[in-house]
Design a protein around this motif. Structure first.
Motif, mmCIF file in Angstrom:
data_model
loop_
_atom_site.group_PDB
_atom_site.id
_atom_site.type_symbol
_atom_site.label_atom_id
_atom_site.label_comp_id
_atom_site.label_asym_id
_atom_site.label_seq_id
_atom_site.Cartn_x
_atom_site.Cartn_y
_atom_site.Cartn_z
ATOM 1 N N VAL A 52 -25.168 3.197 -13.490
ATOM 2 C CA VAL A 52 -24.164 2.182 -13.812
ATOM 3 C C VAL A 52 -24.216 1.887 -15.309
ATOM 4 N N PRO A 54 -22.826 -0.717 -17.554
ATOM 5 C CA PRO A 54 -22.109 -2.005 -17.556
ATOM 6 C C PRO A 54 -21.202 -2.191 -18.769
ATOM 7 N N ARG A 57 -18.134 -0.489 -17.996
ATOM 8 C CA ARG A 57 -17.700 -0.712 -16.611
ATOM 9 C C ARG A 57 -17.395 0.618 -15.910
ATOM 10 N N ILE A 59 -19.162 3.804 -13.520
ATOM 11 C CA ILE A 59 -20.222 4.222 -12.615
ATOM 12 C C ILE A 59 -20.199 5.730 -12.511
ATOM 13 N N LEU A 103 -15.462 -0.283 -5.239
ATOM 14 C CA LEU A 103 -15.858 -0.375 -6.644
ATOM 15 C C LEU A 103 -14.634 -0.454 -7.549
ATOM 16 N N SER A 104 -13.613 0.317 -7.232
ATOM 17 C CA SER A 104 -12.461 0.285 -8.128
ATOM 18 C C SER A 104 -11.720 -1.042 -7.991
ATOM 19 N N TRP A 108 -14.369 -1.286 -11.467
ATOM 20 C CA TRP A 108 -15.218 -0.218 -11.988
ATOM 21 C C TRP A 108 -14.482 1.105 -11.949
ATOM 22 N N LYS A 109 -14.718 1.913 -12.952
ATOM 23 C CA LYS A 109 -14.204 3.275 -12.947
ATOM 24 C C LYS A 109 -15.334 4.159 -12.411
#
Ligand SMILES: [Zn+2]
Length: 141
Positions: A52, A54, A57, A59, A103-104, A108-109
């Motif tokens: 990850v 951060p 953003r 993963i 997650l998306s 998150w990408k």
């Protein structure tokens, strides 16, 4: 027909399973060398993602070809005991999709990297692609 005897096949499967984390280790070492910093196996996120980042953003989800059903030589399901492997692998794939969606939705990408993309000959190119996405992510944010 399976080219391996059942005994040999189970040895092969075990070695694939234990090797599953090797691509991940290779990948995160390569990212680290490029100066990227990440958190590992973040429990608070769906699917406890491997890598990850951060700050971006982003993963990076490293998937073993066999266990996650990659359409490549390593992901090939043996003919014998297909009824045994298929449900396990489709279960993993369904879980992967579910985690990816969640997650998306959380913003998150998710970059999916396959085990076969982390071999010594291919890892340079793989890391290059990740790095390009990360640079772009920072540029637009
Ligand atoms: Zn593969």
């Amino acid at each position: 027909m399976d080219v391996y005897s059942p005994k040999k096949r189970s040895d092969v499967m075990r070695s694939i399973r234990s090797r599953d984390t090797a691509p991940e280790v290779a990948l995160r070492k390569a990212l680290f060398r490029l100066g990227y910093r990440y958190r590992l196996h973040v429990k608070s996120l769906p699917g406890k993602p491997d890598i990850v980042l951060p700050k971006y953003r982003v993963i990076v989800d490293v998937r073993g070809c066999f266990w996650h059903g990659h359409d490549c030589g390593d992901g090939h399901i043996p003919e014998t005991r297909r009824e045994y492997w298929s449900p396990k692998i489709s279960g993993n794939m369904a879980r992967d999709r579910n985690h990816e969606e969640r997650l998306s939705k959380l913003g998150w990408k998710v970059l999916v990297v396959w085990g076969c993309e982390c071999t010594p000959t291919r890892i340079g190119g793989t890391v290059g692609k990740i790095s390009a996405v990360l640079r772009e992510t920072l540029a637009v944010s």
